[in-house]
Design an enzyme around this catalytic site. Structure first.
Site, PDB file in Angstrom:
ATOM      1  N   ASP A   1     -32.356  29.361  -6.801  1.00  0.00           N
ATOM      2  CA  ASP A   1     -32.000  27.865  -6.746  1.00  0.00           C
ATOM      3  C   ASP A   1     -32.960  27.141  -7.831  1.00  0.00           C
ATOM      4  OD1 ASP A   1     -30.949  25.342  -5.909  1.00  0.00           O
ATOM      5  OD2 ASP A   1     -32.663  24.931  -4.668  1.00  0.00           O
TER       6      ASP A   1
ATOM      7  N   GLU B   1     -27.233  29.341  -8.826  1.00  0.00           N
ATOM      8  CA  GLU B   1     -26.731  28.251  -8.479  1.00  0.00           C
ATOM      9  C   GLU B   1     -26.519  27.574  -9.786  1.00  0.00           C
ATOM     10  OE1 GLU B   1     -27.057  24.101  -6.187  1.00  0.00           O
ATOM     11  OE2 GLU B   1     -27.752  25.965  -5.175  1.00  0.00           O
TER      12      GLU B   1
ATOM     13  N   ASP C   1     -35.352  24.608  -0.863  1.00  0.00           N
ATOM     14  CA  ASP C   1     -35.072  25.551  -2.132  1.00  0.00           C
ATOM     15  C   ASP C   1     -34.835  26.911  -1.844  1.00  0.00           C
ATOM     16  OD1 ASP C   1     -35.725  23.076  -4.269  1.00  0.00           O
ATOM     17  OD2 ASP C   1     -36.870  23.055  -2.788  1.00  0.00           O
TER      18      ASP C   1
END
Length: 165
Positions: A7, A67, A140
């Protein structure tokens, strides 16, 4: 298959490593790489790169699941996160990892079956799928694990579809 989920962020970059065997997911490790706001951006990016390289060396993942950026109304923040994302992709590419990218909508759909799922729903699914006693923190790390799980689900489908090409 061992998957490194990322992330991206320049203040906090979440990561999660999972093993996938069939439909069984096992967590190998997770955490966050942080940078101090007093650091210059090039130093922050260098730190992120070095830490990701160490994580890759330690866990030896087969693939990476990163992501993609979502639309951000703050252009400066989007650019800075994009730079951190680029560093993460570079570290994975330099390590010879196959890189898979998923939008937040795809990740939510892959975990919950609904692309507009709330953050708490995603976190609960990460906890349940990986058989954890609590939701990983900071957020996260849970997001990074969600990206890894998403690829774990999608990789099987991709292999099956490749047979028909």
């Amino acid at each position: 298959m061992r998957i490194l989920g990322i992330d991206p962020g320049y203040a906090i970059l979440g990561y999660g490593i999972i093993d996938v065997k069939g439909n069984h997911f096992t967590v190998c490790g997770y955490g966050a790489v942080t940078t101090d706001s007093s650091m210059e951006m090039p130093d922050r990016l260098k730190h992120l790169y070095q830490q990701i390289m160490e994580i890759i060396q330690e866990y030896e993942p087969d693939v990476a699941s990163i992501e993609e950026l979502f639309f951000n109304t703050n252009t400066k923040t989007a650019i800075l996160v994009g730079q951190a994302r680029g560093v993460a992709i570079l570290a994975c590419a330099n390590s010879g990892l196959e890189i898979n990218e998923y939008t937040p909508l795809q990740i939510k759909q892959g975990l919950v079956g609904y692309g507009r799922a709330e953050k708490k729903q995603i976190q609960s699914m990460v906890k349940a799928i990986l058989n954890l006693t609590e939701v990983p923190k900071p957020d996260d790390t849970a997001d990074a694990l969600a990206a890894a799980i998403c690829h774990g689900h999608c990789a099987g489908h991709q292999k099956r579809l490749a047979k028909y090409k």
